[in-house]
Enzyme design. Structure first.
Site, PDB file in Angstrom:
ATOM      1  N   LYS A 120     -17.955  47.574  62.216  1.00 49.91           N
ATOM      2  CA  LYS A 120     -16.894  47.988  61.289  1.00 49.91           C
ATOM      3  C   LYS A 120     -15.562  48.134  62.019  1.00 49.91           C
ATOM      4  O   LYS A 120     -14.529  47.651  61.550  1.00 49.91           O
ATOM      5  CB  LYS A 120     -17.269  49.312  60.606  1.00 49.91           C
ATOM      6  CG  LYS A 120     -16.281  49.726  59.513  1.00 49.91           C
ATOM      7  CD  LYS A 120     -16.584  51.097  58.969  1.00 49.91           C
ATOM      8  CE  LYS A 120     -15.966  52.162  59.834  1.00 49.91           C
ATOM      9  NZ  LYS A 120     -16.043  53.513  59.266  1.00 49.91           N
ATOM     10  N   ASP A 138     -17.010  50.337  54.831  1.00 47.58           N
ATOM     11  CA  ASP A 138     -17.275  51.742  55.116  1.00 47.58           C
ATOM     12  C   ASP A 138     -17.952  52.370  53.901  1.00 47.58           C
ATOM     13  O   ASP A 138     -18.364  51.667  52.973  1.00 47.58           O
ATOM     14  CB  ASP A 138     -15.969  52.467  55.477  1.00 47.58           C
ATOM     15  CG  ASP A 138     -15.041  52.631  54.275  1.00 47.58           C
ATOM     16  OD1 ASP A 138     -15.272  51.987  53.224  1.00 47.58           O
ATOM     17  OD2 ASP A 138     -14.076  53.418  54.390  1.00 47.58           O
TER      18      ASP A 138
END
Length: 210
Positions: A120, A138
């Site tokens: 991420k 997320d």
């Protein structure tokens, strides 16, 4: 959800916010890398408060390395998991100096090899610092994608793969910012604000609120 609906959703989100970006404060790829690494399981607001004090003192790999782990802790101790984050940020700064002449590499594998940097974080840095059409998933994006039925998946990687597949090329650079902001302020976790949502009529969530 079909692709006609998806395109309309993205068109509306773009019209509302044509030039979205992260809410983390940064002025260089290195500052962004540090801020995103610090933001794991913490709010952007708390990270910005800490980096507002840190970056004027140390905002390069050399300066962070010189600060040392204990020195760095003093600046970030208001952020959750600050002990491990201080070690990670200090070590990644050393690695950038050792391997990359103090520059943040524009390379996924190199980024993911840095301490505290996962998929991420690498996606955010590649997208926001370098303009890659990567999609960092997320908790907000995971929730919005599944709740609206825009891109369903059982985990963040599955949602990322689905988004990669269904988001048209023209929207890819900005889509993760739109979805994060939508999840943070409108399609919130406990009770989504459907009544004030600009895509309510396109969303396929069954339990809409007022």
């Amino acid at each position: 959800m079909n692709n006609t609906k998806r395109r309309e959703i993205l068109t509306r989100l773009r019209a509302e916010n044509p030039h979205p970006t992260t809410e983390l404060n940064f002025s260089s790829p290195f500052e962004l890398l540090v801020a995103v690494t610090l933001s794991a399981q913490a709010t952007d607001v708390s990270v910005n408060k800490a980096t507002a004090k840190l970056f004027p003192i140390a905002n390069t790999p050399q300066a962070i390395a010189d600060l040392g782990v204990e020195g760095l802790k003093d600046y970030i101790k208001t952020i959750g998991l600050y002990n491990s984050k201080a070690k990670n940020v200090h070590r990644l700064s050393e690695i950038l100096l050792e391997k990359y002449q103090g520059e943040v590499p524009e390379n996924r594998e190199a980024l993911e090899a840095l301490p505290g940097v996962g998929r991420k974080t690498a996606n955010v840095v590649l997208n926001t610092a370098f303009g890659w059409p990567t999609i960092a998933v997320d908790t907000h994006i995971f929730r919005v994608s599944n709740r609206t039925k825009f891109a369903m998946g059982k985990d963040v990687v599955a949602v990322e793969q689905k988004l990669e597949k269904v988001v048209p090329k023209e929207f890819k650079v900005d889509v993760h910012h739109w979805l994060i902001l939508h999840g943070r302020y409108t399609c919130i976790a406990r009770k989504p604000r459907c009544g004030s949502c600009i895509i309510e009529d396109l969303c396929e969530y069954k339990d809409k609120t007022e």
